[in-house]
Motif scaffolding. Structure first.
Motif, PDB file in Angstrom:
ATOM      1  N   ILE A 101       0.824  -1.200   0.000  1.00  0.00           N
ATOM      2  CA  ILE A 101       0.000   0.000   0.000  1.00  0.00           C
ATOM      3  C   ILE A 101       0.866   1.261   0.000  1.00  0.00           C
ATOM      4  N   ILE A 102       1.873   1.305   0.874  1.00  0.00           N
ATOM      5  CA  ILE A 102       2.774   2.470   0.911  1.00  0.00           C
ATOM      6  C   ILE A 102       3.485   2.627  -0.431  1.00  0.00           C
ATOM      7  N   ARG A 103       4.046   1.525  -0.917  1.00  0.00           N
ATOM      8  CA  ARG A 103       4.814   1.576  -2.166  1.00  0.00           C
ATOM      9  C   ARG A 103       3.946   2.035  -3.333  1.00  0.00           C
ATOM     10  N   ALA A 139      -4.007   8.814  -8.709  1.00  0.00           N
ATOM     11  CA  ALA A 139      -3.174   7.752  -8.143  1.00  0.00           C
ATOM     12  C   ALA A 139      -3.996   6.551  -7.685  1.00  0.00           C
ATOM     13  N   TRP A 140      -5.309   6.708  -7.599  1.00  0.00           N
ATOM     14  CA  TRP A 140      -6.164   5.675  -7.025  1.00  0.00           C
ATOM     15  C   TRP A 140      -6.021   4.298  -7.676  1.00  0.00           C
ATOM     16  N   PRO A 141      -5.984   4.179  -9.018  1.00  0.00           N
ATOM     17  CA  PRO A 141      -5.842   2.833  -9.602  1.00  0.00           C
ATOM     18  C   PRO A 141      -4.584   2.108  -9.135  1.00  0.00           C
ATOM     19  N   VAL A 142      -3.482   2.840  -8.979  1.00  0.00           N
ATOM     20  CA  VAL A 142      -2.233   2.218  -8.523  1.00  0.00           C
ATOM     21  C   VAL A 142      -2.343   1.855  -7.044  1.00  0.00           C
ATOM     22  N   ILE A 143      -2.946   2.746  -6.246  1.00  0.00           N
ATOM     23  CA  ILE A 143      -3.139   2.455  -4.823  1.00  0.00           C
ATOM     24  C   ILE A 143      -4.030   1.236  -4.652  1.00  0.00           C
ATOM     25  N   THR A 145      -4.384  -1.242  -6.684  1.00  0.00           N
ATOM     26  CA  THR A 145      -3.628  -2.442  -7.037  1.00  0.00           C
ATOM     27  C   THR A 145      -2.793  -2.920  -5.856  1.00  0.00           C
ATOM     28  N   GLY A 146      -2.163  -1.980  -5.147  1.00  0.00           N
ATOM     29  CA  GLY A 146      -1.402  -2.345  -3.958  1.00  0.00           C
ATOM     30  C   GLY A 146      -2.288  -2.936  -2.875  1.00  0.00           C
ATOM     31  N   THR A 147      -3.482  -2.369  -2.727  1.00  0.00           N
ATOM     32  CA  THR A 147      -4.429  -2.873  -1.734  1.00  0.00           C
ATOM     33  C   THR A 147      -4.911  -4.273  -2.106  1.00  0.00           C
ATOM     34  N   ARG A 148      -5.058  -4.502  -3.386  1.00  0.00           N
ATOM     35  CA  ARG A 148      -5.472  -5.825  -3.878  1.00  0.00           C
ATOM     36  C   ARG A 148      -4.415  -6.878  -3.551  1.00  0.00           C
ATOM     37  N   VAL A 149      -3.149  -6.517  -3.743  1.00  0.00           N
ATOM     38  CA  VAL A 149      -2.051  -7.425  -3.389  1.00  0.00           C
ATOM     39  C   VAL A 149      -2.042  -7.673  -1.880  1.00  0.00           C
ATOM     40  N   ALA A 150      -2.231  -6.608  -1.106  1.00  0.00           N
ATOM     41  CA  ALA A 150      -2.253  -6.737   0.356  1.00  0.00           C
ATOM     42  C   ALA A 150      -3.391  -7.642   0.811  1.00  0.00           C
ATOM     43  N   ALA A 151      -4.528  -7.574   0.130  1.00  0.00           N
ATOM     44  CA  ALA A 151      -5.679  -8.411   0.494  1.00  0.00           C
ATOM     45  C   ALA A 151      -5.363  -9.887   0.306  1.00  0.00           C
ATOM     46  N   ALA A 206     -14.096  -8.998  -6.175  1.00  0.00           N
ATOM     47  CA  ALA A 206     -14.638  -7.773  -5.579  1.00  0.00           C
ATOM     48  C   ALA A 206     -13.771  -6.576  -5.922  1.00  0.00           C
ATOM     49  N   PHE A 207     -12.456  -6.778  -5.934  1.00  0.00           N
ATOM     50  CA  PHE A 207     -11.558  -5.675  -6.266  1.00  0.00           C
ATOM     51  C   PHE A 207     -11.696  -5.264  -7.739  1.00  0.00           C
ATOM     52  N   VAL A 208     -11.991  -6.215  -8.604  1.00  0.00           N
ATOM     53  CA  VAL A 208     -12.238  -5.883 -10.007  1.00  0.00           C
ATOM     54  C   VAL A 208     -13.444  -4.951 -10.120  1.00  0.00           C
TER      55      VAL A 208
END
Length: 221
Positions: A101-103, A139-143, A145-151, A206-208
């Motif tokens: 998420i940070i990255r 920046a939201w789409p990139v953020i 994506t990070g949240t999706r990986v974190a999930a 759900a993230f999609v």
């Protein structure tokens, strides 16, 4: 561990489907709570450091090093402080969710062209308004994506949290491993493992949908 028997598995699921659904709901809930906390912390940290080289490097490097700590070791360290169950599970999941998420927050903000920010400032927008109406939406789409990986990462680690009596399907996995050779050992392990996989697929779907409905058409194109 006894061999695979489809009839035995079917009977096992019929007897315990309510219990499995409850554990799945707990598993999903603890991940959602942890992810929400991590999203707030991660985005705030990303906003604070994205345009500052040294703090940015420290934040990302620290999160990268932290994620190398074995999950079982972290849970074992947290349990004497936070007890067993939800407390150490949530803290551990937040801990491991921060890096992507940070990255991605930093990357998303840094990828915004300078001329767009200059145009927004030239229109008389204040810095907070530029942030809320221009920077974060771009920046939201990139953020996300990070949240999706974190999930996905959290769903797997939440299963390991059963080591400290954490909620979720990991309880079945550990129960199966601890009863090797018994009639239902494989059933417990399969139910927990397959349940986590199904949750991972549902969460990814759900993230999609979230991405589709929260990202502007211009950015999706």
């Amino acid at each position: 561990m006894s061999g695979f028997d489809l009839d035995n598995v079917t009977k096992f699921l019929e007897r315990r489907w309510e219990d499995i659904l409850q554990l799945a709901a707990e598993h999903l809930l603890v991940v959602v709570i942890s992810l929400a906390i991590a999203l707030v912390i991660g985005v705030v940290l990303g906003l604070l450091v994205w345009d500052r080289a040294t703090p940015r490097a420290i934040a990302i490097t620290s999160a990268s090093v932290a994620i190398t700590i074995p999950s079982l070791a972290l849970l074992a360290l947290l349990s004497p402080i936070l007890g067993l169950g939800w407390g150490p599970t949530i803290v551990a999941l937040v801990f491991y969710s921060l890096l992507p998420i940070i990255r991605n927050t930093v990357v998303g903000l840094r990828e915004i062209p300078a001329h767009i920010l200059e145009s927004a400032t030239a229109m008389g927008m204040s810095r907070p308004r530029v942030l809320l109406t221009t920077q974060l939406p771009l920046a939201w789409p990139v953020i996300l994506t990070g949240t999706r990986v974190a999930a996905q990462l959290s769903l797997g680690i939440a299963a390991i949290a059963a080591y400290v009596a954490g909620p979720g399907l990991g309880q079945y996995i550990f129960k199966g491993l601890s009863s090797l050779g018994s009639k239902n050992a494989l059933n417990y392990a399969l139910a927990g493992t397959v349940g986590v996989i199904v949750l991972a697929l549902l969460v990814d779907g759900a993230f999609v949908l979230i991405s589709r409905y929260t990202t502007s058409r211009g950015l999706r194109a």
